[in-house]
Design a protein around this motif. Sequence first.
Motif, PDB file in Angstrom:
ATOM      1  N   ALA A 216       0.697  -1.213   0.056  1.00 27.30           N
ATOM      2  CA  ALA A 216       0.057   0.043  -0.027  1.00 27.30           C
ATOM      3  C   ALA A 216       0.887   1.287   0.035  1.00 27.30           C
ATOM      4  O   ALA A 216       0.527   2.221  -0.740  1.00 27.30           O
ATOM      5  N   GLU A 217       1.873   1.227   0.736  1.00 28.80           N
ATOM      6  CA  GLU A 217       2.963   2.533   0.880  1.00 28.80           C
ATOM      7  C   GLU A 217       3.443   2.449  -0.677  1.00 28.80           C
ATOM      8  O   GLU A 217       3.786   3.517  -0.777  1.00 28.80           O
ATOM      9  N   ALA A 218       3.971   1.481  -1.077  1.00 31.42           N
ATOM     10  CA  ALA A 218       4.516   1.444  -2.520  1.00 31.42           C
ATOM     11  C   ALA A 218       3.548   2.172  -3.585  1.00 31.42           C
ATOM     12  O   ALA A 218       3.926   2.963  -4.354  1.00 31.42           O
ATOM     13  N   GLN A 219       2.364   1.494  -3.494  1.00 35.34           N
ATOM     14  CA  GLN A 219       1.337   1.904  -4.209  1.00 35.34           C
ATOM     15  C   GLN A 219       1.054   3.525  -4.151  1.00 35.34           C
ATOM     16  O   GLN A 219       0.954   4.216  -5.133  1.00 35.34           O
ATOM     17  N   GLU A 220       1.187   3.921  -2.908  1.00 35.33           N
ATOM     18  CA  GLU A 220       0.889   5.185  -2.785  1.00 35.33           C
ATOM     19  C   GLU A 220       2.077   6.150  -3.174  1.00 35.33           C
ATOM     20  O   GLU A 220       1.651   7.105  -3.962  1.00 35.33           O
ATOM     21  N   ARG A 221       3.321   5.661  -2.878  1.00 41.80           N
ATOM     22  CA  ARG A 221       4.267   6.299  -3.743  1.00 41.80           C
ATOM     23  C   ARG A 221       4.212   6.432  -5.130  1.00 41.80           C
ATOM     24  O   ARG A 221       4.504   7.518  -5.655  1.00 41.80           O
ATOM     25  N   LEU A 222       3.808   5.428  -5.832  1.00 40.51           N
ATOM     26  CA  LEU A 222       3.838   5.242  -7.264  1.00 40.51           C
ATOM     27  C   LEU A 222       2.536   6.206  -7.676  1.00 40.51           C
ATOM     28  O   LEU A 222       2.698   6.760  -8.928  1.00 40.51           O
ATOM     29  N   ASP A 223       1.345   6.020  -6.981  1.00 41.09           N
ATOM     30  CA  ASP A 223       0.332   7.046  -7.443  1.00 41.09           C
ATOM     31  C   ASP A 223       0.634   8.699  -7.252  1.00 41.09           C
ATOM     32  O   ASP A 223       0.373   9.122  -7.967  1.00 41.09           O
ATOM     33  N   THR A 224       1.633   8.757  -6.209  1.00 41.59           N
ATOM     34  CA  THR A 224       2.047  10.248  -6.082  1.00 41.59           C
ATOM     35  C   THR A 224       2.933  10.409  -7.102  1.00 41.59           C
ATOM     36  O   THR A 224       2.951  11.430  -7.686  1.00 41.59           O
ATOM     37  N   GLN A 225       3.912   9.676  -7.586  1.00 44.13           N
ATOM     38  CA  GLN A 225       4.674   9.902  -8.508  1.00 44.13           C
ATOM     39  C   GLN A 225       4.168  10.106  -9.975  1.00 44.13           C
ATOM     40  O   GLN A 225       4.269  10.905 -10.857  1.00 44.13           O
ATOM     41  N   LEU A 226       2.876   9.227 -10.104  1.00 42.89           N
ATOM     42  CA  LEU A 226       2.283   9.276 -11.399  1.00 42.89           C
ATOM     43  C   LEU A 226       1.577  10.477 -11.374  1.00 42.89           C
ATOM     44  O   LEU A 226       1.422  11.150 -12.471  1.00 42.89           O
ATOM     45  N   ALA A 227       0.889  10.811 -10.401  1.00 47.58           N
ATOM     46  CA  ALA A 227       0.196  11.996 -10.192  1.00 47.58           C
ATOM     47  C   ALA A 227       1.104  13.199 -10.615  1.00 47.58           C
ATOM     48  O   ALA A 227       0.833  14.317 -11.384  1.00 47.58           O
ATOM     49  N   GLU A 228       2.239  13.160 -10.012  1.00 43.89           N
ATOM     50  CA  GLU A 228       3.206  14.346 -10.158  1.00 43.89           C
ATOM     51  C   GLU A 228       3.621  14.362 -11.801  1.00 43.89           C
ATOM     52  O   GLU A 228       3.612  15.467 -12.312  1.00 43.89           O
TER      53      GLU A 228
ATOM     54  N   GLU B   2       1.973  13.014 -14.206  1.00 41.02           N
ATOM     55  CA  GLU B   2       0.689  13.600 -15.087  1.00 41.02           C
ATOM     56  C   GLU B   2       0.713  15.091 -14.885  1.00 41.02           C
ATOM     57  O   GLU B   2       0.302  15.795 -15.950  1.00 41.02           O
ATOM     58  N   GLN B   3       1.076  15.692 -14.068  1.00 40.59           N
ATOM     59  CA  GLN B   3       1.001  17.331 -13.864  1.00 40.59           C
ATOM     60  C   GLN B   3       2.112  17.970 -14.340  1.00 40.59           C
ATOM     61  O   GLN B   3       1.687  18.951 -15.214  1.00 40.59           O
ATOM     62  N   ARG B   4       3.181  16.997 -14.579  1.00 38.81           N
ATOM     63  CA  ARG B   4       4.470  17.679 -15.344  1.00 38.81           C
ATOM     64  C   ARG B   4       4.140  17.631 -17.014  1.00 38.81           C
ATOM     65  O   ARG B   4       4.485  18.533 -17.465  1.00 38.81           O
ATOM     66  N   ILE B   5       3.156  16.434 -17.166  1.00 39.65           N
ATOM     67  CA  ILE B   5       3.103  16.214 -18.649  1.00 39.65           C
ATOM     68  C   ILE B   5       1.923  17.408 -18.965  1.00 39.65           C
ATOM     69  O   ILE B   5       2.004  17.809 -20.022  1.00 39.65           O
ATOM     70  N   GLU B   6       0.867  17.276 -18.260  1.00 42.27           N
ATOM     71  CA  GLU B   6      -0.153  18.446 -18.513  1.00 42.27           C
ATOM     72  C   GLU B   6       0.455  19.957 -18.446  1.00 42.27           C
ATOM     73  O   GLU B   6       0.124  20.718 -19.422  1.00 42.27           O
ATOM     74  N   THR B   7       1.491  20.090 -17.454  1.00 44.93           N
ATOM     75  CA  THR B   7       1.939  21.511 -17.590  1.00 44.93           C
ATOM     76  C   THR B   7       2.897  21.604 -18.900  1.00 44.93           C
ATOM     77  O   THR B   7       2.781  22.802 -19.730  1.00 44.93           O
ATOM     78  N   ALA B   8       3.596  20.550 -19.288  1.00 44.81           N
ATOM     79  CA  ALA B   8       4.449  20.819 -20.613  1.00 44.81           C
ATOM     80  C   ALA B   8       3.465  21.018 -21.803  1.00 44.81           C
ATOM     81  O   ALA B   8       3.774  21.556 -22.817  1.00 44.81           O
ATOM     82  N   ARG B   9       2.389  20.025 -21.722  1.00 47.53           N
ATOM     83  CA  ARG B   9       1.407  20.123 -22.809  1.00 47.53           C
ATOM     84  C   ARG B   9       0.795  21.547 -22.930  1.00 47.53           C
ATOM     85  O   ARG B   9       0.607  21.973 -24.106  1.00 47.53           O
ATOM     86  N   THR B  10       0.427  21.822 -21.684  1.00 46.75           N
ATOM     87  CA  THR B  10       0.072  23.380 -21.788  1.00 46.75           C
ATOM     88  C   THR B  10       0.904  24.470 -22.469  1.00 46.75           C
ATOM     89  O   THR B  10       0.760  25.343 -23.016  1.00 46.75           O
ATOM     90  N   GLU B  11       2.271  24.329 -21.777  1.00 42.75           N
ATOM     91  CA  GLU B  11       3.215  25.232 -22.395  1.00 42.75           C
ATOM     92  C   GLU B  11       3.432  24.995 -23.838  1.00 42.75           C
ATOM     93  O   GLU B  11       3.691  26.035 -24.515  1.00 42.75           O
TER      94      GLU B  11
END
Length: 164
Positions: A100-112, A114-123
């Motif tokens: 669960a902790e590893a999944q949480e870290r992976l989900d956090t990394q994935l969200a980050e 996705e946020q970077r990708i979205e920011t890069a896409r927007t830029e």
Amino acid sequence: MPQIAQAAETFSSQLFWLLVFFGLTFFVIGRGMVPRVMETVSMRDKQISDDLAAAQLARDHADAEEEAWRERENANRAAAHDLVVKAKADAARKSEQHLAEAQERLDTQLAEAEQRIETARTEAMNEVEMVAADAAQDIVRRLAGVEVSRPVATQAVKESLAHG
């Protein structure tokens, strides 16, 4: 015949001594030795029955001890089984917690990510819009000879990208 006449005297004397001898033998052996032999046999039978009773008592005691040992052994096995089950459950719980902790870290990394990708896409889209607006201004000026303002060119590019 004189032998026949003496037979009664001889037989009576022999019969007398036979009865005396057998009577004496009867009283010595029958009244003296046989009771002692019978007493010895009786004591031996009593000793054998006492030994058999003691052996049976020892066997019963050994059976009781064995049954008590089996009960303790079964209880120990049950306790060991419970420990194994508890250890497995603890290991599974810890494993699930680590997963669960590893999944949480992976989900956090994935969200980050996705946020970077979205920011890069927007830029990138903003940059594409800026380049497209510059290109549209340049194309209109060259082809039509008309000067288009930056906001108008940007609005036209946004509308074209929204429809296309």
